[in-house]
Design a protein around this motif. Structure first.
Motif, PDB file in Angstrom:
ATOM      1  N   LEU A   4       0.814  -1.218   0.000  1.00 36.40           N
ATOM      2  CA  LEU A   4       0.000   0.000   0.000  1.00 36.40           C
ATOM      3  C   LEU A   4       0.848   1.268   0.000  1.00 36.40           C
ATOM      4  CD1 LEU A   4      -2.778  -1.013   2.580  1.00 36.40           C
ATOM      5  CD2 LEU A   4      -3.027  -0.802   0.092  1.00 36.40           C
ATOM      6  N   LEU A   5       2.070   1.180  -0.465  1.00 35.86           N
ATOM      7  CA  LEU A   5       2.932   2.359  -0.495  1.00 35.86           C
ATOM      8  C   LEU A   5       2.393   3.401  -1.481  1.00 35.86           C
ATOM      9  CD1 LEU A   5       6.444   0.670  -0.501  1.00 35.86           C
ATOM     10  CD2 LEU A   5       5.502   2.088   1.334  1.00 35.86           C
ATOM     11  N   PRO A   6       2.649   4.687  -1.217  1.00 37.34           N
ATOM     12  CA  PRO A   6       2.252   5.728  -2.177  1.00 37.34           C
ATOM     13  C   PRO A   6       2.903   5.501  -3.528  1.00 37.34           C
ATOM     14  CG  PRO A   6       2.925   6.695  -0.072  1.00 37.34           C
ATOM     15  CD  PRO A   6       3.284   5.244  -0.006  1.00 37.34           C
ATOM     16  N   PRO A   7       2.265   5.955  -4.608  1.00 37.07           N
ATOM     17  CA  PRO A   7       2.801   5.701  -5.957  1.00 37.07           C
ATOM     18  C   PRO A   7       4.221   6.208  -6.173  1.00 37.07           C
ATOM     19  CG  PRO A   7       0.545   6.515  -6.074  1.00 37.07           C
ATOM     20  CD  PRO A   7       0.961   6.635  -4.646  1.00 37.07           C
ATOM     21  N   ARG A   8       4.587   7.316  -5.524  1.00 38.38           N
ATOM     22  CA  ARG A   8       5.923   7.860  -5.776  1.00 38.38           C
ATOM     23  C   ARG A   8       7.024   7.129  -5.021  1.00 38.38           C
ATOM     24  NH1 ARG A   8       7.474  12.262  -2.221  1.00 38.38           N
ATOM     25  NH2 ARG A   8       6.102  12.398  -0.412  1.00 38.38           N
ATOM     26  N   ALA A   9       6.647   6.238  -4.111  1.00 38.74           N
ATOM     27  CA  ALA A   9       7.649   5.475  -3.369  1.00 38.74           C
ATOM     28  C   ALA A   9       8.131   4.288  -4.197  1.00 38.74           C
ATOM     29  CB  ALA A   9       7.070   4.985  -2.049  1.00 38.74           C
ATOM     30  N   THR A  10       9.386   3.947  -4.051  1.00 39.69           N
ATOM     31  CA  THR A  10       9.927   2.743  -4.675  1.00 39.69           C
ATOM     32  C   THR A  10      10.392   1.791  -3.583  1.00 39.69           C
ATOM     33  OG1 THR A  10      12.133   3.751  -4.873  1.00 39.69           O
ATOM     34  CG2 THR A  10      10.651   3.929  -6.767  1.00 39.69           C
ATOM     35  N   MET A  11      10.250   0.517  -3.868  1.00 39.26           N
ATOM     36  CA  MET A  11      10.570  -0.504  -2.868  1.00 39.26           C
ATOM     37  C   MET A  11      11.480  -1.549  -3.475  1.00 39.26           C
ATOM     38  SD  MET A  11       7.866  -3.167  -1.139  1.00 39.26           S
ATOM     39  CE  MET A  11       8.394  -4.872  -0.907  1.00 39.26           C
ATOM     40  N   SER A  12      12.433  -2.021  -2.691  1.00 43.35           N
ATOM     41  CA  SER A  12      13.259  -3.155  -3.087  1.00 43.35           C
ATOM     42  C   SER A  12      13.358  -4.102  -1.906  1.00 43.35           C
ATOM     43  CB  SER A  12      14.655  -2.686  -3.524  1.00 43.35           C
ATOM     44  OG  SER A  12      15.345  -2.098  -2.426  1.00 43.35           O
ATOM     45  N   GLY A  13      13.783  -5.321  -2.182  1.00 44.92           N
ATOM     46  CA  GLY A  13      13.839  -6.329  -1.129  1.00 44.92           C
ATOM     47  C   GLY A  13      12.756  -7.374  -1.337  1.00 44.92           C
ATOM     48  N   ARG A  14      12.601  -8.240  -0.364  1.00 47.53           N
ATOM     49  CA  ARG A  14      11.660  -9.345  -0.476  1.00 47.53           C
ATOM     50  C   ARG A  14      10.717  -9.381   0.722  1.00 47.53           C
ATOM     51  NH1 ARG A  14      12.857 -13.117  -4.292  1.00 47.53           N
ATOM     52  NH2 ARG A  14      14.867 -12.921  -5.352  1.00 47.53           N
ATOM     53  N   VAL A  15       9.462  -9.683   0.431  1.00 42.63           N
ATOM     54  CA  VAL A  15       8.452  -9.924   1.459  1.00 42.63           C
ATOM     55  C   VAL A  15       7.771 -11.239   1.110  1.00 42.63           C
ATOM     56  CG1 VAL A  15       6.330  -9.115   2.556  1.00 42.63           C
ATOM     57  CG2 VAL A  15       8.072  -7.458   1.846  1.00 42.63           C
ATOM     58  N   ARG A  16       7.798 -12.202   2.019  1.00 47.79           N
ATOM     59  CA  ARG A  16       7.166 -13.502   1.786  1.00 47.79           C
ATOM     60  C   ARG A  16       6.140 -13.785   2.872  1.00 47.79           C
ATOM     61  NH1 ARG A  16      12.667 -14.994   1.533  1.00 47.79           N
ATOM     62  NH2 ARG A  16      13.490 -15.073  -0.588  1.00 47.79           N
ATOM     63  N   LEU A  17       5.042 -14.365   2.467  1.00 50.03           N
ATOM     64  CA  LEU A  17       4.004 -14.816   3.388  1.00 50.03           C
ATOM     65  C   LEU A  17       3.886 -16.322   3.265  1.00 50.03           C
ATOM     66  CD1 LEU A  17       1.727 -13.972   5.401  1.00 50.03           C
ATOM     67  CD2 LEU A  17       0.175 -14.074   3.440  1.00 50.03           C
ATOM     68  N   ALA A  18       4.243 -17.031   4.331  1.00 52.31           N
ATOM     69  CA  ALA A  18       4.213 -18.501   4.336  1.00 52.31           C
ATOM     70  C   ALA A  18       4.959 -19.066   3.129  1.00 52.31           C
ATOM     71  CB  ALA A  18       2.774 -19.008   4.369  1.00 52.31           C
ATOM     72  N   GLY A  19       6.086 -18.438   2.797  1.00 48.81           N
ATOM     73  CA  GLY A  19       6.924 -18.901   1.710  1.00 48.81           C
ATOM     74  C   GLY A  19       6.571 -18.347   0.345  1.00 48.81           C
ATOM     75  N   ARG A  20       5.446 -17.648   0.230  1.00 47.99           N
ATOM     76  CA  ARG A  20       5.034 -17.094  -1.060  1.00 47.99           C
ATOM     77  C   ARG A  20       5.553 -15.673  -1.213  1.00 47.99           C
ATOM     78  NH1 ARG A  20      -1.116 -15.546  -3.101  1.00 47.99           N
ATOM     79  NH2 ARG A  20      -0.556 -15.105  -5.272  1.00 47.99           N
ATOM     80  N   GLU A  21       6.230 -15.421  -2.318  1.00 51.24           N
ATOM     81  CA  GLU A  21       6.773 -14.089  -2.587  1.00 51.24           C
ATOM     82  C   GLU A  21       5.649 -13.110  -2.875  1.00 51.24           C
ATOM     83  OE1 GLU A  21       9.464 -11.448  -2.483  1.00 51.24           O
ATOM     84  OE2 GLU A  21      10.340 -13.435  -2.747  1.00 51.24           O
ATOM     85  N   LEU A  22       5.617 -11.993  -2.128  1.00 49.75           N
ATOM     86  CA  LEU A  22       4.592 -10.974  -2.333  1.00 49.75           C
ATOM     87  C   LEU A  22       5.115  -9.755  -3.079  1.00 49.75           C
ATOM     88  CD1 LEU A  22       2.795 -10.846   1.162  1.00 49.75           C
ATOM     89  CD2 LEU A  22       2.265 -12.285  -0.809  1.00 49.75           C
TER      90      LEU A  22
END
Length: 294
Positions: free
Chosen positions: A63-81
């Motif tokens: 839910l980050l604002p459109p102008r924000a950029t994100m890097s890295g990994r987020v996984r939920l129960a092993g599933r890449e989000l």
């Protein structure tokens, strides 16, 4: 990565960075953040305003604002989000992961009854559900969070509820789909002490009943000491210390953590004495340094 045959953590965050463009260049509001949460576990994220706590939760939720950029990994129960499309994320968000925001009045739509909003949240993630079934779920969810006379109050509007009751509605909305992970971002902001205690007891009760994992974002050290098993301390977008709640409060290692704990009022303090964290918190552009709180 998770070993073969081993149950993956409920939540894995690896090398998370959130960057915003500014007139003075790109600023990392979250930097190289990593942590895990086991199924049914609880993690408190603490830090002063601007430390990156809420941006971390928004990054997890997508839910980050459109102008924000994100890097890295987020996984939920092993599933890449982190690589999912908006449509794919919407299937996860509100279903597998739910969030309770700090200001329920701005999160609830004033033009619709609370019941209609809970029903909408439920039907968005459940196919072929009738309105009658969704209404029953809404009433049951409100009863679950101890809203009296839920069958009648389900037809009330947000302004007809007190601040504490609106927060209960938000928790009911989050729980109606039985999520695996609940993120609570400052859930007791602007509530009086008695109501705060009620909401925190409710969150504890919900965890015990559902087995959901909890990420609790707060600036209140007393809250995390009672509510969470692990604590992550953030400053200027970075993690400065992470430990079990028991170890963190008995043996804090980082100077900033010690300064935060020293600033908590005690009954044996002299009248008029107020401990503070000396100096100014660094801006995210400057980063956190070990001695900047002295």
């Amino acid at each position: 990565m998770t070993a073969i045959g081993k149950t993956p953590p409920l939540l894995e965050v690896e090398e998370l960075n959130v960057t915003f463009p500014t007139p003075h260049g790109a600023v990392d509001v979250v930097r190289d953040l990593g942590f895990t949460l086991e199924p049914g576990g609880s993690l408190g994220i603490v830090g002063e305003s601007g430390s990156g706590k809420s941006m971390t939760s928004l990054a997890i939720m997508g839910l980050l604002p459109p102008r924000a950029t994100m890097s890295g990994r987020v996984r939920l129960a092993g599933r890449e989000l982190s690589g999912l499309t908006d449509r794919q994320l919407r299937r996860v968000r509100g279903d597998r992961i739910a969030m309770v925001f700090q200001d329920p009045l701005s999160s609830l739509n004033p033009y619709y009854t609370v019941g209609a909003q809970i029903e909408e949240a439920y039907r968005a993630h459940r196919q072929r559900v009738t309105r009658r079934q969704a209404r029953r779920v809404a009433v049951e969810a409100m009863e679950r969070v101890h809203i009296a006379d839920a069958a009648r109050r389900v037809d009330h509007y947000p302004h007809q509820f007190s601040g504490g009751m609106r927060q209960r509605v938000m928790i009911a909305m989050a729980l109606c789909t039985e999520p695996d992970l609940l993120i609570a971002d400052e859930p007791t902001t602007a509530l009086d002490v008695t109501v705060q205690a009620q909401i925190l007891r409710l969150l504890t009760e919900v965890r015990q009943e559902t087995g959901a994992g909890l990420v609790l974002i707060t600036h209140d050290l007393a809250v995390v000491s009672e509510m969470t098993e692990e604590v992550l301390v953030m400053r200027a977008g970075a993690c400065v210390e992470r430990a079990s709640a028991e170890r963190l409060f008995s043996d804090p290692r980082h100077p900033y953590t010690r300064a935060l704990l020293d600033a908590v009022p005690r009954l044996d303090d002299e009248v008029g004495e107020l401990r503070t964290v000396r100096g100014r918190g660094p801006s995210p552009a400057a980063g956190a340094t070990e001695g900047d709180e002295r």
